[in-house]
Design a protein around this motif. Structure first.
Motif, PDB file in Angstrom:
ATOM      1  N   GLY A  75       0.838  -1.193   0.000  1.00 32.22           N
ATOM      2  CA  GLY A  75       0.000   0.000   0.000  1.00 32.22           C
ATOM      3  C   GLY A  75       0.870   1.239   0.000  1.00 32.22           C
ATOM      4  O   GLY A  75       2.101   1.165   0.155  1.00 32.22           O
ATOM      5  N   LYS A  78      -7.510  -1.932  -5.552  1.00 34.09           N
ATOM      6  CA  LYS A  78      -7.442  -1.548  -4.142  1.00 34.09           C
ATOM      7  C   LYS A  78      -6.166  -2.080  -3.485  1.00 34.09           C
ATOM      8  O   LYS A  78      -5.867  -3.272  -3.588  1.00 34.09           O
ATOM      9  CB  LYS A  78      -8.668  -2.090  -3.397  1.00 34.09           C
ATOM     10  N   ASP A 113      -3.786  -3.083  -0.119  1.00 32.58           N
ATOM     11  CA  ASP A 113      -4.129  -3.791   1.114  1.00 32.58           C
ATOM     12  C   ASP A 113      -4.355  -2.842   2.284  1.00 32.58           C
ATOM     13  O   ASP A 113      -5.070  -3.169   3.236  1.00 32.58           O
ATOM     14  CB  ASP A 113      -3.015  -4.780   1.479  1.00 32.58           C
ATOM     15  N   ILE A 172     -10.712   0.631   2.838  1.00 33.89           N
ATOM     16  CA  ILE A 172      -9.269   0.387   2.941  1.00 33.89           C
ATOM     17  C   ILE A 172      -8.825   0.601   4.388  1.00 33.89           C
ATOM     18  O   ILE A 172      -9.100   1.640   4.980  1.00 33.89           O
ATOM     19  CB  ILE A 172      -8.484   1.325   2.001  1.00 33.89           C
TER      20      ILE A 172
END
Length: 398
Positions: free
Chosen positions: A134, A159, A161, A183
């Protein structure tokens, strides 16, 4: 079990990082801080991996342990557009394979590898090895993902993590952005030295079945983060729009009209506060049901420094910090759980300051342009800040 975790730090091999950032220093300091699980940082650097192997015992499922602390492999990678990405890695063997596959500009020269790969390519590589990935300090103006993209999906194509908030943002700020509502948020220190006023200055309290990579992976993916702890965002050094040379706060609209140039000759950097307002869906936060509380803390040594008006690393401050640790327990417990009466028995001057911080009865002069904010227990700083803001609104008043 609830575990205090700091998943983003650096080793002695990263640029501008203390030579003391080695396992044998990090582990005991993490214990004094109150952290049980710490990211190694720099896990794609071959010499750092050797130090990890020689300084810890592999206890299985991605955990490298000493008597004082458990570690999980992590690294920060600088990708295209100088955006920083945080990766959590299952094992040293996988870390070495990732290092071989990552096309790095500064291979083996810096703990933080630089690559021309974009966010989607970095994520694809990480996912090939079942890593978690991320954006690191997603909102910061130099290397945060949102400096270059208006959407996390424009960066990664899907998306991530998690999203790391960084020192200049918190949940209330990030939850004004609708696309982030599914998220998880991480709050990590990004520490460049092992001392407890840096290590764990931001951390996460996560519910784990056991201390293992699999359990950590499951907890992040299934929203088992129970609390984020960190600085009040105003204290972050990029919270407000300000000059990077003279550090004066500047109205963002005026800064853009003047092409982000300050009369002093410095460059004006857009603050996290304003950047979030540009991409926010709402004026106020809309927290999803799973979002844990964000609890504002300040490192104990910095509180002591403020109370006695002495530098954080001075002998006086460190002696008083150590007395509190020796008599009460680890720093996180002192800041959050310990009774004020017990703290007062050790240091009667520090106890009221911790109480004021717990009750949010403090004054802050916000940071910006690369300078951390300042905190005070009296009203003087508010008066100074009001005057400073007025003078900052027109460039003619510099």
């Amino acid at each position: 079990m609830l575990v205090n975790t700091d998943l983003h730090i650096h080793s002695c091999f990263s640029m501008a990082t203390s030579k003391d950032m080695v396992i044998n220093n990090i582990a005991p300091e993490a214990k004094l801080k109150g952290l049980q699980l710490v990211g190694t940082g720099d896990a794609l650097h071959p010499e750092w991996l050797e130090i990890i192997e020689n300084s810890t015992n592999y206890t299985g499922d991605g955990i490298y342990s000493t008597d004082d602390c458990d570690f999980v492999l992590t690294t920060e990678v600088e990708g295209e557009k100088k955006i920083h990405h945080l990766i959590l890695i299952p094992t040293i063997e996988i870390a070495r394979e990732l290092a071989d596959k990552l096309v790095s500009i500064n291979k083996n020269k810096d703990g933080r590898p630089r690559t021309k790969m974009n966010g989607a390519e970095i994520m694809d590589l990480a996912k090939e090895y079942d890593c978690l990935v991320g954006p690191a300090h997603a909102f910061t103006p130099w290397t945060g993902m949102y400096k270059s993209f208006d959407s996390v999906y424009d960066c990664y194509g899907r998306k991530p993590d998690f999203l790391e908030l960084g020192l200049s943002a918190d949940t209330n700020m990030a939850d004004r952005i609708e696309e982030l509502h599914d998220i998880p948020f991480l709050s990590n220190s990004d520490a460049h030295s092992p001392w407890p006023h840096r290590l764990g200055r931001e951390f996460n309290q996560i519910e784990l079945e056991d201390i293992s990579f699999s359990s950590l992976q499951n907890a992040i993916k299934n929203n088992k983060i129970k609390a984020n702890y960190g600085l009040i965002p105003n204290l972050g050094k990029y919270h407000m729009t300000a000059c990077t040379k003279c550090y004066k706060l500047v109205d963002p609209v005026l800064a853009k009209e003047n092409k982000m140039k300050c009369p002093c000759g410095g460059r004006i950097k857009k603050g996290v506060d304003y950047r979030i307002s540009e991409i926010a869906t709402w004026d106020k936060p809309h927290h999803p049901d799973f979002r844990p509380p964000y609890i504002h803390l300040m490192p104990l040594a910095e509180i002591i420094s403020m109370v006695y008006d002495k530098g954080v690393t001075t002998k006086m401050v460190q002696t008083k910090w150590r007395a509190l640790i020796d008599n009460i327990g680890n720093e996180i417990d002192i800041l959050i759980e310990a009774s004020l009466e017990k703290i007062a028995e050790v240091d009667s001057n520090v106890s009221p300051a911790i109480e004021a911080f717990r009750n949010k009865n403090i004054r802050i002069s916000p940071g910006g342009g690369g300078k951390y904010g300042q905190i005070s227990l009296d009203g003087d700083i508010k008066k100074r800040e009001e005057l400073k803001q007025v003078k900052s609104l027109t460039l003619d008043n510099f």
